[in-house]
Design an enzyme around this catalytic site. Structure first.
Site, short mmCIF file in Angstrom:
data_model
loop_
_atom_site.label_atom_id
_atom_site.label_comp_id
_atom_site.label_asym_id
_atom_site.label_seq_id
_atom_site.Cartn_x
_atom_site.Cartn_y
_atom_site.Cartn_z
N PHE A 13 0.89 -1.04 0.11
CA PHE A 13 0.06 0.26 0.27
C PHE A 13 1.00 1.53 -0.13
CE2 PHE A 13 -2.30 2.67 3.34
CZ PHE A 13 -2.61 3.40 2.11
N VAL A 59 13.59 -9.22 2.33
CA VAL A 59 14.79 -9.30 2.77
C VAL A 59 14.89 -9.39 3.87
CG1 VAL A 59 14.05 -6.86 1.14
CG2 VAL A 59 13.06 -7.50 3.26
N SER A 77 6.66 -5.16 5.21
CA SER A 77 5.78 -5.73 6.78
C SER A 77 4.51 -6.52 6.55
CB SER A 77 6.44 -4.87 7.89
OG SER A 77 6.02 -5.40 9.16
N LYS A 93 10.53 -11.56 11.40
CA LYS A 93 11.58 -11.99 10.56
C LYS A 93 11.58 -10.32 9.75
CE LYS A 93 12.90 -15.68 8.97
NZ LYS A 93 12.85 -16.82 8.29
N TYR A 147 3.94 -8.24 16.03
CA TYR A 147 4.97 -6.25 15.14
C TYR A 147 4.83 -5.25 15.80
CZ TYR A 147 3.04 -2.47 11.61
OH TYR A 147 3.23 -1.20 10.94
N LYS A 151 8.83 -4.22 16.05
CA LYS A 151 9.39 -2.67 15.47
C LYS A 151 9.58 -1.25 16.18
CE LYS A 151 7.22 -2.06 11.48
NZ LYS A 151 7.94 -1.39 9.77
#
Ligand code: UDP
Length: 313
Positions: A13, A59, A77, A93, A147, A151
């Site tokens: 997005f 990645v 992500s 990861k 998540y 982060k």
């Protein structure tokens, strides 16, 4: 212009809007995506351009790119609550190993690195609005922890590469963003409500709907990220729209804008769903001179139009 930029998650997005922006500005753009939540439809219109290149790659593995790079934007992500519930290990990861690989590449190429961080690093915040000084209230072992912690780790890793290796870094903390190219069924509230109306269904409000969010239109967000990249700011910067509303009011607004007589129905609140969220954007205003310009109605009308058009295809 001979600037080269690498965008991880470039078929997603936000990544796809960034690819477009940098092509428009004359950059050579390399887009990397493993397509687990990204989609080639988001970038298919860019394929004919000579300055655009797509590499399908995960990645979390070593990233090899030939030639120079001026900038690396790390946007890869899963990013919606149902995506990171479906891909918890990949989420951890890409935030950890993927950030490490992308930073390693930035160091090797002497490129400026920008991390896509998130308001989720504030968890279920105990202060409202959230400024960059707030350290957050995160449950590490809850379902959103994969998540949030990835982060948070990614931010720490970015600062370590800055301090220890001298890499030029930026951290943007992105608050709820909406607009064209969101997936209709990624579970997030904006595409969910719009597509429920288009399907003639009632709107599913979670909990009592009194939890709040603040929604930023994608164009505003992308401009904020661009300003941050070109600034010298190493500290994290919140980018989002501070106009806060409850989820139930938001549902009513969608019904009104879409002229729908469907109802709101209540469903259980997901675990650890933040009760409030609103960015303090003082830093972005002062350092970048950035302010969101697109109001919720204008942004939603464009987004509704996008989902309508997608169904005609
Ligand atoms: N939400 C809702 N109905 C839905 C989807 C989401 O009421 O069908 C709520 C959700 O519980 C949260 C808010 O809308 O309080 C925003 O959810 P979203 O998944 O868009 O993002 P979040 O801000 O939670 O990461």
């Amino acid at each position: 212009m001979d600037k080269r930029i690498l965008i991880t998650g470039g078929a997603g997005f936000l990544g796809s809007h960034l690819c477009e922006l940098f092509l428009e500005k004359g950059y050579e753009v390399i887009c990397i995506d493993n397509l687990i939540t990204g989609n080639l439809n988001n970038i298919s219109h860019l394929f004919g351009q000579e300055r655009f290149k797509f590499i399908k790659h995960d990645v979390t593995n070593f990233i090899y790119v030939e030639g120079k790079l001026d900038y690396i934007l790390h946007f890869a992500s899963p990013a919606s609550p149902i995506d990171y519930l479906n891909f918890p290990i990949q989420t951890l990861k890409v935030g950890s190993l993927g950030t490490h690989k992308a930073l390693g590449l930035a160091k090797e190429k002497n490129a400026t690195f920008l991390l896509a961080s998130t308001s989720e690093i504030y968890g279920d915040p105990l202060v409202n609005p959230q400024s960059e000084e707030y350290w957050g209230n995160v449950n590490p072992v809850g379902p959103r922890g994969v998540y949030d912690e990835a982060k948070r780790f990614a931010e720490a890793m970015t600062m370590a590469y800055h301090r220890y290796h001298g890499v030029d870094t930026r951290i943007v903390r992105i608050f709820n963003t909406y607009g064209p190219r969101m997936r209709p069924f990624d579970g997030r509230v904006v595409p969910t409500f719009i597509n429920q109306v288009l399907d003639g269904e009632d709107l599913t409000v979670f909990g009592d709907g009194l939890q709040t969010r603040s929604f930023c239109y994608v164009k505003d967000l992308i401009e904020g990220i661009y300003s941050l990249l070109l600034s010298k700011e190493i500290n994290p910067v919140n980018i989002g729209n501070p106009e806060e509303r409850t989820v139930i009011d938001f549902a009513r607004l969608i019904l009104e804008l879409m002229n729908s007589d469907r109802k709101v129905i209540f469903k259980p609140l997901p675990v650890d769903d933040p009760k409030v969220r609103r960015p303090d954007i003082t830093r972005a205003r002062e350092i970048l001179g950035w302010n969101p310009a697109i109001g919720i109605e204008e942004g939603l009308m464009a987004t509704i139009e996008y989902f309508r058009r997608m169904r005609e295809k």
